[in-house]
Design a protein around this motif. Sequence first.
Motif: not given
Length: 157
Positions: A84-92
Amino acid sequence: MKRLRPGPAPVRPVSGRRRASGQAAHRSGHAGEWLAALWLMGRGYQILGFRLKSRAGEIDILARRGKILAVVEVKRRATLAAALTALGPQQLARLRASARAVARGRPALAGLTLRLDMVALAPGRFPRHVKDIETGGPDFRDPSGRDHDLDGGRTGR
């Protein structure tokens, strides 16, 4: 006198164990995407595409349900909280840009509302479909019940 130019840097060979580990992770990722697609289909989504590539990045799953066009990122980790916490701002940001590019390239999808979702997977746990990860929608909670902010961090609520 002829001057010698340095050649390209030597390529370090990949060890057999490292290559096997990378291949296993790749296969596991594909298996996770299929599992996520089956989970979504069971909830009424129509799968429109897998691993769609654009200049901005790759979309794991493109799905539709009613007037919603869901761009789904699949994250498979050892625990559900880690997924659930694996998606960072750059990837988003890349996912958002890829979603817009795919929607622009398909005129038939023009009237649909674009939404970024995630399916989190962990061994021994049911998949977790998180809707509207871009705005930190109501489903964006980890198993401990804490909310997440837009950067993927916890807000502590």
